[in-house]
Design a protein around this motif. Structure first.
Motif, PDB file in Angstrom:
ATOM      1  N   ASP A 173      -7.885 -13.948 -29.772  1.00  0.00           N
ATOM      2  CA  ASP A 173      -7.030 -13.098 -30.606  1.00  0.00           C
ATOM      3  C   ASP A 173      -7.177 -11.628 -30.237  1.00  0.00           C
ATOM      4  O   ASP A 173      -6.187 -10.913 -30.065  1.00  0.00           O
ATOM      5  CB  ASP A 173      -7.347 -13.272 -32.091  1.00  0.00           C
TER       6      ASP A 173
ATOM      7  N   ALA B 188      -5.803 -11.023 -26.692  1.00  0.00           N
ATOM      8  CA  ALA B 188      -4.342 -11.115 -26.700  1.00  0.00           C
ATOM      9  C   ALA B 188      -3.732  -9.890 -27.358  1.00  0.00           C
ATOM     10  O   ALA B 188      -2.753  -9.322 -26.847  1.00  0.00           O
ATOM     11  CB  ALA B 188      -3.906 -12.382 -27.421  1.00  0.00           C
TER      12      ALA B 188
ATOM     13  N   ILE C  66      -2.702 -20.241 -30.253  1.00  0.00           N
ATOM     14  CA  ILE C  66      -2.126 -18.947 -29.877  1.00  0.00           C
ATOM     15  C   ILE C  66      -0.652 -18.886 -30.280  1.00  0.00           C
ATOM     16  O   ILE C  66      -0.169 -17.847 -30.730  1.00  0.00           O
ATOM     17  CB  ILE C  66      -2.311 -18.694 -28.363  1.00  0.00           C
TER      18      ILE C  66
END
Length: 115
Positions: A44, A47, A69
């Protein structure tokens, strides 16, 4: 004996993506690979930093990663790169992921995002 410690600089992830995007041009796509929980640094967080730097896509290895995701970043195209089992394939498609084809005759695009 000390254990190895890896520290991730999320600012560096963002800056590196921004640099790559600048080199590639504004109309380019940049895919950040966040498999294996962001290589152990948190998928997380990695990303989020990559997307802030200009990444337009995310890539993972497994179906469960793709589903996770895909749920966390629903507006971002996700590519599942690994060789998937039938169960993994279902998970990846349920998460809206695009699938890398690894054998001739493989057809799994019916459930993909249609991109």
């Amino acid at each position: 004996m000390e254990r190895a410690v890896a520290r991730i600089d999320l600012g560096a992830v963002e800056r590196n993506c921004a640099r790559l995007k600048a080199e590639l041009g504004p109309d380019s796509e940049l895919c950040a690979v966040v498999k294996a929980d962001g290589y152990g640094h948190g998928a997380d967080a990695c990303a989020t930093a990559a997307l802030a730097g200009g990444a337009t896509r995310l890539a993972v290895a497994t179906g469960s990663e793709a589903a996770l995701i895909g749920r966390r970043f629903p507006a971002v195209p996700v590519l599942a790169m690994g060789a998937l089992t039938p169960g993994d394939l279902e998970d990846a498609l349920a998460g809206g992921a695009e699938i890398a084809v690894w054998r001739e005759g493989f057809r799994a695009f019916a459930g993909a995002r249609g991109r």
